[in-house]
Design an enzyme around this catalytic site. Structure first.
Site, PDB file in Angstrom:
ATOM      1  N   CYS A   1      10.702 -29.135  30.416  1.00  0.00           N
ATOM      2  CA  CYS A   1       9.271 -29.443  30.391  1.00  0.00           C
ATOM      3  C   CYS A   1       9.019 -30.936  30.224  1.00  0.00           C
ATOM      4  O   CYS A   1       9.589 -31.576  29.340  1.00  0.00           O
ATOM      5  CB  CYS A   1       8.616 -28.667  29.251  1.00  0.00           C
ATOM      6  SG  CYS A   1       6.886 -29.072  29.004  1.00  0.00           S
TER       7      CYS A   1
ATOM      8  N   CYS B 248       5.487 -17.897  -0.814  1.00  0.00           N
ATOM      9  CA  CYS B 248       5.722 -18.157  -2.232  1.00  0.00           C
ATOM     10  C   CYS B 248       5.824 -19.660  -2.492  1.00  0.00           C
ATOM     11  O   CYS B 248       6.034 -20.472  -1.588  1.00  0.00           O
ATOM     12  CB  CYS B 248       6.979 -17.439  -2.698  1.00  0.00           C
ATOM     13  SG  CYS B 248       8.511 -18.081  -2.002  1.00  0.00           S
TER      14      CYS B 248
ATOM     15  N   CYS C  18       9.223 -21.443  -1.376  1.00  0.00           N
ATOM     16  CA  CYS C  18       9.374 -21.659   0.062  1.00  0.00           C
ATOM     17  C   CYS C  18       8.439 -22.756   0.561  1.00  0.00           C
ATOM     18  O   CYS C  18       8.830 -23.594   1.378  1.00  0.00           O
ATOM     19  CB  CYS C  18       9.104 -20.355   0.821  1.00  0.00           C
ATOM     20  SG  CYS C  18      10.389 -19.098   0.601  1.00  0.00           S
TER      21      CYS C  18
END
Length: 331
Positions: A188, A25, A28
């Site tokens: 990592c 939407c 958002c």
């Protein structure tokens, strides 16, 4: 229903994006873009996938002109930072970029911004120094204050250890020299600079490819430090000397496992059935025929799969060991 806020919305509340088919939407997407631009995460990716939003969509969705200007500025800076021939003026509050392609032999640069005119060096990117060589990288500042210099040796050693730990947690991008912080917990080591998008190794601070951690360089995907030179050489020698035995053992185990395992797996799978199976409607003879046919077909196919696996895998492993590893050992 919007997949971000989980609220029901009318169809016209879902704007289309040029980069992908995902829909969210207006509210958002606008909030997502506000946060991304405010945190300089530009280019902005779709909230549902890695596809980068088109600038036209960002301008259409962002209502604030100031944020649109910030987005354009960050896009430009991202492009210039990735250019190896661009140099930034070191004057305070200037942030002016100078295109300096081919200026390595004549390293004296002048900022072209009106009212600035700062002269600086192409190589070290510091103010111009006509009477001396480029300044070396300054050492990591100690956390000890002048008062702390009078402390006991134990306290001083503790402060130096803490400074060294912080120096290991903060490093610079090898392409744009942006400061990057990483918790040194052995996680990592494949880092991605959010400023210029450079992929680099946290241990050796070099730009990397996808096979960097597979090469015998001593850098490990997980770990706090690269291997020592002695350990790396011993590992390479062990790979070169032990490769024939290990590869032969792996091939000797893989051949019977694949040849026998595939028919057994297919027979059990057909016998057990799966979702949507019509096993209940088949008679015992039909089930037996189905299992037998699948096993016989697997017995015919499994040698072909075994031959392809061994025929392709063994040459690749030998090429890696006696190509990449041997060359690295010679260097």
């Amino acid at each position: 229903e919007c997949p971000l806020c989980l609220l029901p919305q009318p169809p016209e509340a879902f704007p289309s994006l040029a980069c992908c088919a995902h829909r969210s939407c207006w509210g958002c997407l606008q909030q997502y873009l506000r946060l991304a631009v405010s945190e300089s995460r530009v280019p902005v990716s779709c909230p549902h996938c890695p596809a980068a939003l088109q600038p036209s969509d960002v301008h259409r969705l962002l209502p604030e002109p100031a944020l649109r200007d910030k987005y354009e500025e960050f896009l430009l800076r991202r492009l210039l930072v990735a250019d190896p021939g661009t140099r930034w003026c070191p004057a305070p509050d200037c942030s002016y970029a100078v295109f300096a392609h081919g200026c390595a032999e004549c390293p004296r640069l002048t900022c072209g911004r009106e009212g600035c005119g700062t002269e600086f060096c192409y190589h070290c990117r510091q103010p111009w120094h006509p009477d001396g060589p480029c300044a070396s990288v300054p050492p990591v500042p100690s956390l000890a204050t002048p008062t702390a210099q009078l402390a006991q040796p134990e306290e001083l050693a503790h402060g130096e250890a803490r400074a060294q730990a912080e120096a290991e947690d903060i490093k610079v991008c090898p392409r744009c020299s942006a400061f990057i912080m990483k918790i040194n917990d052995g996680s990592c080591n494949r880092m991605n600079c959010t400023v210029c998008g450079c992929l680099f190794c946290w241990l050796c601070l070099r730009e990397i490819s996808d096979v960097h951690f597979l090469s015998p360089s001593g850098c490990t995907f997980w770990g706090k430090r690269p291997w020592s030179r002695t350990r790396r050489i011993l590992w390479q020698l062990g790979m070169v000397l032990g490769a024939p035995m290990v590869i032969s053992l792996a091939a000797g185990v893989a051949v019977p496992v694949i040849t026998i395992g595939i028919p057994i797996y297919m027979g059990r799978k057909v016998l057990a059935g799966g979702p949507g199976s019509r096993r209940s409607s088949l008679s015992g003879c039909q089930q037996c025929l189905s299992v037998t046919s699948s096993v016989l077909l697997s017995l015919f196919v499994s040698p072909i799969i075994t031959a392809l696996t061994v025929g392709v895998g063994v040459p690749l492993m030998l090429t890696y060991v006696y190509g990449t590893v041997v060359l690295s050992l010679c260097r």
